[in-house]
Enzyme design. Structure first.
Site, PDB file in Angstrom:
ATOM      1  N   SER A  80     -15.675 -27.095   8.377  1.00 14.17           N
ATOM      2  CA  SER A  80     -16.612 -26.242   8.207  1.00 14.17           C
ATOM      3  C   SER A  80     -15.738 -24.790   7.930  1.00 14.17           C
ATOM      4  CB  SER A  80     -17.618 -26.274   9.029  1.00 14.17           C
ATOM      5  OG  SER A  80     -17.096 -25.790  10.305  1.00 14.17           O
ATOM      6  N   LYS A  81     -16.459 -23.655   7.957  1.00 15.17           N
ATOM      7  CA  LYS A  81     -15.935 -22.354   8.088  1.00 15.17           C
ATOM      8  C   LYS A  81     -15.372 -22.287   9.315  1.00 15.17           C
ATOM      9  CE  LYS A  81     -18.270 -19.893   4.339  1.00 15.17           C
ATOM     10  NZ  LYS A  81     -19.784 -20.178   4.271  1.00 15.17           N
ATOM     11  N   ARG A  82     -16.093 -22.685  10.579  1.00 12.07           N
ATOM     12  CA  ARG A  82     -15.638 -22.452  11.990  1.00 12.07           C
ATOM     13  C   ARG A  82     -14.537 -23.343  12.111  1.00 12.07           C
ATOM     14  NH1 ARG A  82     -20.128 -24.517  13.061  1.00 12.07           N
ATOM     15  NH2 ARG A  82     -21.484 -23.597  11.405  1.00 12.07           N
ATOM     16  N   ASN A  83     -14.117 -24.137  11.455  1.00 13.47           N
ATOM     17  CA  ASN A  83     -13.093 -25.152  11.460  1.00 13.47           C
ATOM     18  C   ASN A  83     -12.106 -25.391  10.477  1.00 13.47           C
ATOM     19  OD1 ASN A  83     -12.126 -27.696  12.597  1.00 13.47           O
ATOM     20  ND2 ASN A  83     -14.017 -28.836  11.723  1.00 13.47           N
TER      21      ASN A  83
END
Ligand code: GLU
Length: 503
Positions: free
Chosen positions: A265-268
């Protein structure tokens, strides 16, 4: 129990769709799906449909409708039907199909497949909490399934505007997923769901199912995150009157995990394909690497082209275990694909990056174009991203006024001890008749290795830093040849001044 799917059977021409929601840049997961959709269509001689799922106004950003198409085109994933391509089942953008969804909602209401639900968000939430406390299922409880005319009148008098809910039949849904095998969902865990909001706006489950049917989609190949919506979609297909053996075949692709084992994901980790594009990744490399996240051709070959994939892709070989995204592997494949480019193609691909950095014009002047063509082969075997070309070749294109030596390189290489090296190099090159790589090589070796007795590193690092401004550069003697006599001698003199200056 209803059974659906199978190996595809006799379904005639394959029709498969990629259906992105334009809420942001297409990301690694979307594109892995798009590649499989495209390759499945190509390998089966079928049709690849692009459909834009933009009915959720709260999430959709209109600029991403065009950007999604641009990204797909850049990757080489051409679609046969969809925005820009036309086709017999258009429009292919859901916001232009609202009338169609409204008709189906009306029909479902008339036929009893759907009903008006007047529950407010607060009421739903309160009942959900209570159900949870009691340990029961916390989905919609069917409250409005059987309202009396009096109850409806009362809600309406109170000014409530209803949503439309689908009446999920009792029983279960079983289908054979081409990746995951047979899957059964007990409808006890599939509560009645909303088809249309109070303002009439359709929800995903309605629009996706209606369009799959009307666009005569035969195969739904998509991410595993959508697996749980499959029984709802199948129920809508059946309510539309689709025969059980004509329901699309599903293939749910495994999750893509980030380096920490969490879903990507974007956070990852970075996920946007446009980011990779701006960083100088080739479409060939992204397609190859992303395809490997769950599939590989026969013989476990790791390097292939889209054309090869189009010939060999087979859903039966898709792995059902999650795949882990590895940015280093992507970069290594990118380096391989860069090395495999025709030299002229490579020069053409680095040019926009040099232009983006302000080193050459977008349409380079003839002299610059010639210099790019001459310098490109020096770096082609040595870089893993096209953006590396900016750092590696910048010294050839900057004006002398803008030429700057990297401060760290200057501190480590342009020391007082290097002054005699730079002076000897300047002297050796000043007297050179022919300005070719071979002559430069000979002159510098004689002056620095033979006459001064230096080791190659002690001899050439200061010269490299002086003329290229960096410790890492294309091969030194070629670099000096391309830079030309005047600039080289001027830079050696400047570096000598730095090296001799009192600290
Ligand atoms: N529009 C959905 C999404 O972007 C995909 C729909 C589908 O493939 O069924 O998540």
């Amino acid at each position: 129990m209803t059974e659906h799917g199978g190996a595809g059977g006799d379904r005639g021409q394959v029709r498969v769709r990629f259906a992105p929601s334009p809420s942001g840049d297409l990301h690694v997961g979307n594109i892995r799906t798009a590649i499989y959709d495209w390759a499945f269509a190509r390998a089966t001689g079928g049709t690849f449909v692009l459909r834009i799922e933009d009915t959720d106004a709260t999430r959709v950003k209109p600029e991403y409708v065009a950007s999604a198409q641009d990204t797909l085109r850049w990757l080489g994933l051409d679609w046969d039907e969809g925005p820009g391509a036309g086709g017999p089942f258009g429009p292919y953008q859901q916001s232009q199909r609202l009338g169609i969804y409204a008709e189906w909602v009306a029909r479902f209401l008339a036929e009893g497949h759907a009903y008006h639900c007047y529950c407010t968000t607060d009421e739903l939430e309160a009942r959900r909490q209570a159900a949870r406390k009691a340990g029961g299922p916390s989905g919609y409880d069917g409250h409005c399934r059987t309202l009396t005319a009096g109850q409806v009148a009362a809600y309406q008098a109170a000014g409530r505007r209803p949503v439309v809910r689908f009446r999920m039949p009792e029983g279960s849904t079983t289908f054979t997923d081409l990746v995951r095998g047979e899957i059964t969902f007990d409808h006890a865990h599939v509560p009645d769901f909303v088809l249309a909001r109070a303002d009439g706006g359709p929800l995903y489950t309605l629009a996706v199912a209606v369009d799959d049917v009307l666009m005569e989609i035969t195969h739904v190949v998509r991410g595993e995150d959508l697996l749980s919506s499959t029984p709802r979609q199948i129920a809508v297909y059946l309510a539309m009157g689709v025969a059980a053996d004509r329901i699309p075949v599903f293939a749910h692709l495994p999750y893509v995990l980030g380096p920490n084992g969490q879903r990507l994901s974007k956070r990852n980790g970075v996920v946007s394909i446009n980011w990779y594009r701006e960083q100088g990744f080739l479409p060939e490399a992204l397609c190859n690497y992303l395809a490997l996240l769950g599939w590989s051709p026969g013989g476990n070959r790791e390097s292939f082209t889209l054309a090869e994939m189009a010939a060999e892709f087979d859903l039966a070989r898709v792995n059902k275990n999650p795949a882990q995204f590895d940015a280093r592997k992507l970069e290594s494949i990118n380096g391989d694909k860069i090395r495999a480019l025709e030299p002229a193609d490579f020069a053409a691909r680095i040019t926009p990056f040099l232009a983006g950095a302000g080193l050459v014009a977008e349409l380079p002047a003839p002299a610059d174009a010639e210099l790019i063509a001459a310098a490109a082969p020096l770096i082609q075997p040595r870089i893993s991203k096209l953006t590396d070309a900016v750092e590696m070749l910048g010294f050839l294109f900057v004006s002398e006024a803008e030429f700057a030596i990297d401060p760290e390189a200057a501190a480590s290489a342009l020391t007082p001890a290097s002054a005699q090296v730079l002076a000897a190099a300047e002297k050796a090159l000043t007297g050179l008749d022919q300005w070719t790589e071979g002559d430069i090589d000979g002159a510098l070796r004689t002056a620095l290795l033979d006459e001064l007795g230096l080791k190659p590193k002690a001899a050439f690092v200061p010269v490299r830093v002086a003329v290229t401004g960096r410790r890492v550069s294309p091969p030194l003697f070629d670099s000096i040849e391309l830079l030309g006599r005047d600039k080289t001698l001027r830079r050696l003199a400047q570096a000598l001044a730095v090296a001799s200056a009192p600290a």
